[in-house]
Scaffold this active site. Structure first.
Site, PDB file in Angstrom:
ATOM      1  CB  ILE A  29      17.922 -17.085 -48.844  1.00  0.00           C
ATOM      2  CG1 ILE A  29      17.699 -15.683 -48.261  1.00  0.00           C
ATOM      3  CG2 ILE A  29      16.615 -17.890 -48.805  1.00  0.00           C
ATOM      4  CD1 ILE A  29      16.692 -14.845 -49.034  1.00  0.00           C
ATOM      5  N   GLY A  30      19.766 -19.500 -49.669  1.00  0.00           N
ATOM      6  CA  GLY A  30      19.879 -20.863 -50.178  1.00  0.00           C
ATOM      7  C   GLY A  30      20.688 -20.897 -51.454  1.00  0.00           C
ATOM      8  N   GLY A  62      21.357 -23.610 -55.237  1.00  0.00           N
ATOM      9  CA  GLY A  62      20.908 -24.753 -56.026  1.00  0.00           C
ATOM     10  C   GLY A  62      21.713 -24.834 -57.300  1.00  0.00           C
ATOM     11  CB  VAL A  78      18.307 -17.477 -53.150  1.00  0.00           C
ATOM     12  CG1 VAL A  78      17.305 -16.432 -52.662  1.00  0.00           C
ATOM     13  CG2 VAL A  78      17.799 -18.127 -54.427  1.00  0.00           C
ATOM     14  CE  LYS A  89      16.309 -18.592 -59.436  1.00  0.00           C
ATOM     15  NZ  LYS A  89      15.009 -19.182 -59.887  1.00  0.00           N
ATOM     16  CG  ASP A 116       9.720 -27.066 -61.511  1.00  0.00           C
ATOM     17  OD1 ASP A 116       9.368 -28.251 -61.280  1.00  0.00           O
ATOM     18  OD2 ASP A 116      10.781 -26.582 -61.097  1.00  0.00           O
TER      19      ASP A 116
END
Length: 339
Positions: free
Chosen positions: A25-26, A28, A33, A48, A143
């Site tokens: 998914i992604g 960072g 993820v 995650k 955040d």
């Protein structure tokens, strides 16, 4: 997809034990993820995964990750992403959560540029509803930003995610060098100046910035570097929102003005109070509302600064002395009968 299609997942033995058919998914700074099928239920979830890439930060990163797990486990609410379960050890840490079929608010703003007031209010109310649950658990998100807000495709429901730097009563979240944490475009002035600790008003400020961005397509404070943006939050007035009283009701701008007040005490007392104001801000009966102006504290400060200015003081007393001298001369001439 087979597990060995992703080299970074090979070392996560517990993850491989319980999940398969991974899809990325992604990624960072924290790690990755993925989505994966939970073998026991045959259902796909988002996962995650913490990436232990820096030995010096391992302890702090794991603490942050476990703090996020604890918060998500504690809060059960329709506007907070739902956690399925988690695993944490020195070798691997991950948690599984509901897989949201939808888009981030960030991508929605980027696609539409500006959102209409009705959508802005609906999204803001759902975000606010999530914050009510977060704050009721004595947690500050810290955040809140469009990329941490997901909107489901089917019901247009808001889901708040990424509680990695959130503060609860039993946690203390700081960066390695004890600097303020959060996303600079949405961080409250008191956090930048360290004049007050994170609070519900910190999240309310961020929501005000997000509402401004939804209406205009831009954040109110920008710059070529982080310092310029931070100074904007601390010192600059909120730029007026275009089209107020044309397509944007004045009460909605007033809500944003109050949310983004420089002083936390001038913002809404709670997310509940903010939610109640959002419920009626589009009501035609509030159409005649005047633009909200916060107190004249800044103007008073400017006036005070003028009188404290050295050049002003010298000029003031010089002119005063000259006027007194002229008055004395005129008086003497008058007494001598010259005038």
């Amino acid at each position: 997809m087979e597990n060995n299609d992703f080299k970074e997942l090979k070392r996560f033995s517990n993850l491989q034990k319980h999940f398969d058919s991974f899809e990325r998914i992604g990624s960072g700074g924290y790690g990755y993820v993925y989505s994966g099928i939970f073998k026991k239920r045959g259902k796909r979830y988002a996962i995650k995964i913490l990436n232990y890439k820096d030995d010096e930060r391992r302890k702090a990163d794991r603490y942050r990750f476990e703090n996020e797990i604890a918060i998500l486990t504690k809060i059960k609410h329709r506007n907070i992403v739902k956690i399925l379960g988690s695993y944490s050890s020195d070798a691997e840490s991950y948690y599984a959560m509901e897989l949201i079929q939808g888009n981030s608010l960030k991508s929605i703003i980027a696609k539409n540029k500006k959102l209409n007031p009705e959508d802005v209010v609906n999204y803001a109310k759902e975000i606010c509803d999530g914050l009510i649950a977060v704050h009721a658990a004595n947690i500050v998100h810290r955040d809140l930003k469009p990329s941490n807000i997901l909107i489901t495709n089917d019901t247009n429901t808001v889901k708040l995610i990424d509680f990695g730097i959130s503060l609860s009563e039993t946690s203390l979240r700081v960066t390695e060098d004890n600097k303020a944490v959060g996303s600079v475009q949405y961080i409250a002035p008191e956090i930048l100046t360290r004049s007050a600790p994170p609070s519900a008003q910190t999240d309310i400020y961020a929501l005000g910035i997000i509402m401004y961005e939804m209406l205009t397509g831009n954040v109110p404070f920008s710059g070529s570097n982080h310092s310029e943006i931070m100074l904007g939050h601390i010192n600059a007035e909120l730029p007026p929102i275009p089209d107020v009283n044309v397509t944007i009701p004045q009460p909605l701008e007033n809500i944003i003005i109050k949310c983004t007040a420089k002083e936390p005490s001038r913002r809404y007392v709670s997310a509940t109070e903010l939610y109640k104001d959002l419920e009626t801000c589009l009501d035609p009966r509030r159409a005649g509302e005047k633009k909200l102006t916060l107190d004249d504290k800044k103007n008073k400060s400017k006036n005070k600064n003028i009188f404290q200015n050295k050049a002003f003081t010298i000029s003031f007393f010089s002119v005063g002395a000259l006027l007194i001298a002229i008055a004395v001369v005129l008086l003497v001439l008058l007494l001598k009968g010259v005038l």
